[in-house]
Design an enzyme around this catalytic site. Sequence first.
Site, PDB file in Angstrom:
ATOM      1  N   ASP A 361     -36.638 -79.118  -4.544  1.00  0.00           N
ATOM      2  CA  ASP A 361     -38.085 -79.323  -4.735  1.00  0.00           C
ATOM      3  C   ASP A 361     -38.725 -79.801  -3.428  1.00  0.00           C
ATOM      4  OD1 ASP A 361     -40.667 -80.386  -6.181  1.00  0.00           O
ATOM      5  OD2 ASP A 361     -39.525 -79.412  -7.767  1.00  0.00           O
ATOM      6  N   ASP A 362     -39.892 -80.362  -3.531  1.00  0.00           N
ATOM      7  CA  ASP A 362     -40.727 -80.790  -2.406  1.00  0.00           C
ATOM      8  C   ASP A 362     -39.956 -81.683  -1.432  1.00  0.00           C
ATOM      9  OD1 ASP A 362     -42.886 -81.368  -0.879  1.00  0.00           O
ATOM     10  OD2 ASP A 362     -44.095 -82.247  -2.470  1.00  0.00           O
ATOM     11  N   ARG A 438     -54.521 -85.844  -3.566  1.00  0.00           N
ATOM     12  CA  ARG A 438     -53.059 -85.940  -3.372  1.00  0.00           C
ATOM     13  C   ARG A 438     -52.710 -85.801  -1.882  1.00  0.00           C
ATOM     14  NH1 ARG A 438     -47.477 -83.295  -4.481  1.00  0.00           N
ATOM     15  NH2 ARG A 438     -46.501 -84.784  -5.834  1.00  0.00           N
ATOM     16  N   LYS A 471     -40.266 -71.976  -6.838  1.00  0.00           N
ATOM     17  CA  LYS A 471     -41.214 -72.769  -7.628  1.00  0.00           C
ATOM     18  C   LYS A 471     -42.478 -72.878  -6.787  1.00  0.00           C
ATOM     19  CE  LYS A 471     -41.803 -77.374  -9.667  1.00  0.00           C
ATOM     20  NZ  LYS A 471     -41.160 -78.678  -9.879  1.00  0.00           N
ATOM     21  N   ASP A 473     -46.021 -74.333  -6.344  1.00  0.00           N
ATOM     22  CA  ASP A 473     -46.804 -75.465  -6.829  1.00  0.00           C
ATOM     23  C   ASP A 473     -48.246 -75.393  -6.309  1.00  0.00           C
ATOM     24  OD1 ASP A 473     -47.252 -77.882  -8.106  1.00  0.00           O
ATOM     25  OD2 ASP A 473     -45.605 -78.935  -7.127  1.00  0.00           O
ATOM     26  N   ASN A 475     -51.172 -78.545  -6.224  1.00  0.00           N
ATOM     27  CA  ASN A 475     -51.354 -79.897  -6.743  1.00  0.00           C
ATOM     28  C   ASN A 475     -52.759 -80.472  -6.656  1.00  0.00           C
ATOM     29  OD1 ASN A 475     -48.785 -80.811  -7.840  1.00  0.00           O
ATOM     30  ND2 ASN A 475     -48.012 -80.360  -5.802  1.00  0.00           N
ATOM     31  N   ASP A 543     -45.638 -82.118 -16.014  1.00  0.00           N
ATOM     32  CA  ASP A 543     -44.827 -83.132 -15.336  1.00  0.00           C
ATOM     33  C   ASP A 543     -44.439 -84.241 -16.299  1.00  0.00           C
ATOM     34  OD1 ASP A 543     -44.443 -82.152 -12.867  1.00  0.00           O
ATOM     35  OD2 ASP A 543     -45.857 -83.469 -11.839  1.00  0.00           O
TER      36      ASP A 543
HETATM   37  C1  DGJ Z   1     -45.862 -81.511  -8.868  1.00  0.00           C
HETATM   38  C2  DGJ Z   1     -44.863 -80.794  -9.737  1.00  0.00           C
HETATM   39  O1  DGJ Z   1     -45.356 -80.695 -11.036  1.00  0.00           O
HETATM   40  C3  DGJ Z   1     -43.541 -81.512  -9.683  1.00  0.00           C
HETATM   41  O2  DGJ Z   1     -42.624 -80.899 -10.542  1.00  0.00           O
HETATM   42  C4  DGJ Z   1     -43.034 -81.530  -8.273  1.00  0.00           C
HETATM   43  O3  DGJ Z   1     -42.718 -80.226  -7.863  1.00  0.00           O
HETATM   44  C5  DGJ Z   1     -44.068 -82.157  -7.356  1.00  0.00           C
HETATM   45  N1  DGJ Z   1     -45.359 -81.554  -7.512  1.00  0.00           N
HETATM   46  C6  DGJ Z   1     -43.647 -82.059  -5.918  1.00  0.00           C
HETATM   47  O4  DGJ Z   1     -44.605 -82.524  -5.059  1.00  0.00           O
END
Ligand code: DGJ
Length: 725
Positions: A361-362, A438, A471, A473, A475, A543
């Site tokens: 992930d991130d 964010r 994945k 994303d 945000n 999340d």
């Molecule tokens: C938001 C996502 O919903 C999480 O699962 C994760 O990937 C974070 N971002 C990472 O910054």
Amino acid sequence: MVAIIFSESSRTFWLENGTVTYAFGIGESGMPEHLYFGKKIGHELVCGDYPSGGEAQPIKRESENGMVFTPNSVPYELHLPLGGDYSEPGLIVRRDNGSRRLDLRYTGYRIFETKPPVPGLPSLRDGQTLQIDLEAADIRVTLSYSILDDCNALARNMRIENRGTEAVSIDRAYSFSLPVPDGKYDTVCLHGMAAQEAQIQRLPLGYGIFTVDSKRGYSGAVMNPFLAICDQNAGEETGTVYGFGLIYSGSFAIKAQKKAAGTVSISGGINDFDFSWRLEPGACFDTPEAVLVFSEAGLGGMSRSFHTAYRSHLIPRRFAHAPRPIVINNWEATRFAFTAEKIRGIIDGAAGTGIDTFVLDDGWFGIRNDITSGLGDWEVNEAKLGGSLDDLIAYVHSKGMRFGLWFEPEMVNRNSRLYHMHPDWALQTPDEEPVEARGQLVLDLSRPEVVDHIADAINHVIRGHAIDYVKWDCNRALSEGYSLALPPERQKETFHRHVLGLYALFHKIVDANPDILFEGCASGGSRFDAGILYFFPQIWTSDNTDMVARTRIQYGTSLCYPPSAMSCHVTASPNRRASHITPFESRAALAHQGPTGYELDTAKLSVQEKAAIPLQIDAYREMEALIQSGDLYRLASPFEGNVFAQMFAARDQSRGVLTAVRILWNYNEPVSPLYPRGLNPERRYLLRETGQIRLGSTWMYAGVTPCFQNRDCDAVTLHFDNADD
Ligand code: DGJ
């Protein structure tokens, strides 16, 4: 069997499949007038005399044939402003002299056996299509209707073409308008916020206008681009329901209007808040597609039509019905603070359990140890990984797993090389600092050079390494509807151009990597919409992985999206967010209601938990085909009681799996029976967990009472297997 029929004599169109009919005719006004959408009927209806009821001082107009009619009483397929029609207009075209008059008249139709795509926008991939043309001196409007053969769903959209010599401005261009028969209706919509997505709200529809919308530049979790209008007596499996979904990921509006005479109509499409589109001579504008569903089997029937429409005709075919990877994702275990050792520990803990894909992930790129930096710099941080990305991938492969990687391509941190090189690439208003959310800014996807740059950067990483899963994303919402690259008179195009740029970006990356499974994500399910599903077969549902919250989020999301699109992970207990302590097997049972995975520190699992995972995965794989291709029946709503229950039934009625979660254990609280659905009443089924064999009718109508253990969030799974042969 789908058919589109046109009666020359009555100028009436009929779109029908085995179960539904959609009909409209060309009336005296020369415009298409709605006749019917519902259970399949014959071909008798024609545009009649115009009712004038409900109008105290009706504004009347004369048709070309000399007939007098009341525009406000005509159920047009497309409402236009002015001229005495006070319904929500579906199209507002403004000329430079300020006039908004648009005297459209029907001029002809075309039928396509193969559905034409909507240029630049995601749309259903199948359906027989009818297009009708409406023309004024300089504008041609084309309304498209596509009908599917295997569910009660129809797709609609509109094209506006400037055939004149002067530019015009489109101030509103909705995707559809649908009158429904007079009646007492409820609205059902999905509201929420990040980590509380898809909360169901059901309210009586009163006079005036009820709106679900987003002004955020993306669909968002506050209101999902979905609305249902149901008979006030309609329930989960009974009663009339009309469902509306938009295949669009930007700002939207769907409105239900109840007029003075009691008539109700629904319309929607791109939100016209801060929207206007300058249409030059020769140019076209296409609206997003809307999906209209009719159900006479309540909300459940509506959902199953949406599920079929999206699963079989929208989601990329390569993945639509195929088994999905079972992932181990490191985010909840480590967040940004991972080390090579930690990551290898998680991989080791998953190896050999049946989990088949590790997703990093991130935090793997640029300088990215928190939310404040790195986005935009898609270069591997080898120091943090303790080696090259290829080394890590080789390690994953050596454990018999495949590799997935996280990206957030649409965003940039101020603290990044990309932002230093191209500060103007962020959406921003002149002379004002762009607003961070964010810790990040939104890249201006209305600019083709920005889209090209992102596509090259992401494709470079993907092509350079053995990546099987991405994945994707996103945000934050958009806050600046301004592009430094557009002239002042086109600024109201920014949000929609940004969405078109997003879809172009998806094409450049997804089409170039057809074997990679892309999972959508937006702080969880903040962009869970049908536009995304055209490109990505699944989306991270929320999340919030706490079981109590998840029962509601998953139940709500299933109203209009197929469970096969809802990514759900087993996470640690106590939950990171809500601190609820829940049984491992219950978390698995709930997370296995959609494409599943694990998102916890596998190195910290107990011996028993680790031993349980292969069994859980075997059970999931056994029911996966039902999630991908079966029918979903919701049996008990966590919004209405203490139990979540739903059942997947095979389309051939050979088997079904029921999952129930009792959320709180209240001492001595009675447990009510659940009533399975989707079985054949005349066939016998073995209830695997008890060994009892009974007719489907007995299971469905006499019900079965789950034996919950005395603990919070206990889950019960019941398998109904064909016992006749
Ligand atoms: C938001 C996502 O919903 C999480 O699962 C994760 O990937 C974070 N971002 C990472 O910054």
